[in-house]
Design an enzyme around this catalytic site. Sequence first.
Site, PDB file in Angstrom:
ATOM      1  CB  VAL A   1       3.640  -0.147  -6.108  1.00  0.00           C
ATOM      2  CG1 VAL A   1       4.092  -1.292  -7.409  1.00  0.00           C
ATOM      3  CG2 VAL A   1       4.859   1.043  -6.091  1.00  0.00           C
ATOM      4  CB  CYS A   2       0.815   4.261  -3.573  1.00  0.00           C
ATOM      5  SG  CYS A   2       0.314   5.071  -2.044  1.00  0.00           S
ATOM      6  CB  ILE A   3      -2.116  -0.055  -1.120  1.00  0.00           C
ATOM      7  CG1 ILE A   3      -1.079  -0.783   0.040  1.00  0.00           C
ATOM      8  CG2 ILE A   3      -1.750  -1.224  -2.282  1.00  0.00           C
ATOM      9  CD1 ILE A   3      -1.146  -1.982   0.506  1.00  0.00           C
ATOM     10  CB  THR A   4      -1.955   5.557   0.766  1.00  0.00           C
ATOM     11  OG1 THR A   4      -0.428   5.279   1.219  1.00  0.00           O
ATOM     12  CG2 THR A   4      -2.538   6.436   1.910  1.00  0.00           C
TER      13      THR A   4
ATOM     14  N   GLY B   1       0.374   6.357  -6.755  1.00  0.00           N
ATOM     15  CA  GLY B   1       1.171   5.637  -7.571  1.00  0.00           C
ATOM     16  C   GLY B   1       0.693   4.198  -7.816  1.00  0.00           C
TER      17      GLY B   1
END
Length: 316
Positions: A174-177, A172
């Site tokens: 806004v995902c920073i995993t 995604g």
Amino acid sequence: MISTEINYGDVYLVPKKTVVDSRKECDTSVAFGPRRFTMPVYPSNMKSVVNAASCEYFARLGWFYTMHRFNVSVVEFVADMQQKGLFASISMGVNEDSYQQVSDLQAAGLTPEYITLDVANAWCVKAERMIKHLKASFPGSFIIGGNIATAEAARELEAWGCDAIKAGIAGGRVCITKNKTGFHRPMISTVQDCAAAVSVPVIADGGIVEHGDIAKALVCGATMVMAGSLFAGFDESAGEIVEISGKLYKEYFGSASQFNKGAYVNVEGKKILVEYKGRIDKLLLELQEDLQSSVSYAGGRDLAALRDVEMIRVPR
């Protein structure tokens, strides 16, 4: 050995002979669980994307939705949706509060039509326990398990009892995993692997940048597609409006961000501002028209045509 994997932007679809007189003849509807929906795409169950009002809006249009699980009274939500003659689709976690929500729904005599197990990595023992608990507690509900990113994980979730599986980790906007942990798989490879491994529907979650990416996900074997930023920024979207230098924006943040958690603990998401876009009905019509065009280029009349399309890799 290091394998090479690919994302939506790395591939395109090869056109076939069009058999319809007009792309408007193409049917974009999809059977998913006990119902049929207008389109095989729906907004992410994120607090900055959906709320009770937007979920009702999508349900009335015949689109699928899933309410997020953060500070939500599932009893009130399910009761309200079903009293309005609409289907109820909720999210659950794996901790004690979710087990209490199950008990509360049972005590109220309520059965949601759809329940999504919503955890960062559903290939875990806590998810297995919750999936089996949900299946035993609500045998009439359609249980969606996610998220996972490998064929082995998909097979295990199917064996645990999932009626559908949500595939995609760290894809995604806004995902920073992937930045914080180093873990991620590109979406074309993820969806292909997971869809080929199971007999239940697969939802491709994350990484949608262009409208054509929806068709690419379906070609890879997905039955449904979940998207976050695609549905952010509209009147009907959740999220606060912010004005900067006379221009309007809406907040969009990840479920694992401090803005959703309320504290900077195990943060794997961020917040961005997306341009305010007005009413969402224009987007929904455009998405349907674009997918109708995809079906026509695939040489068919409905989404089944996308199961037999050649995909080519184009170096960026």
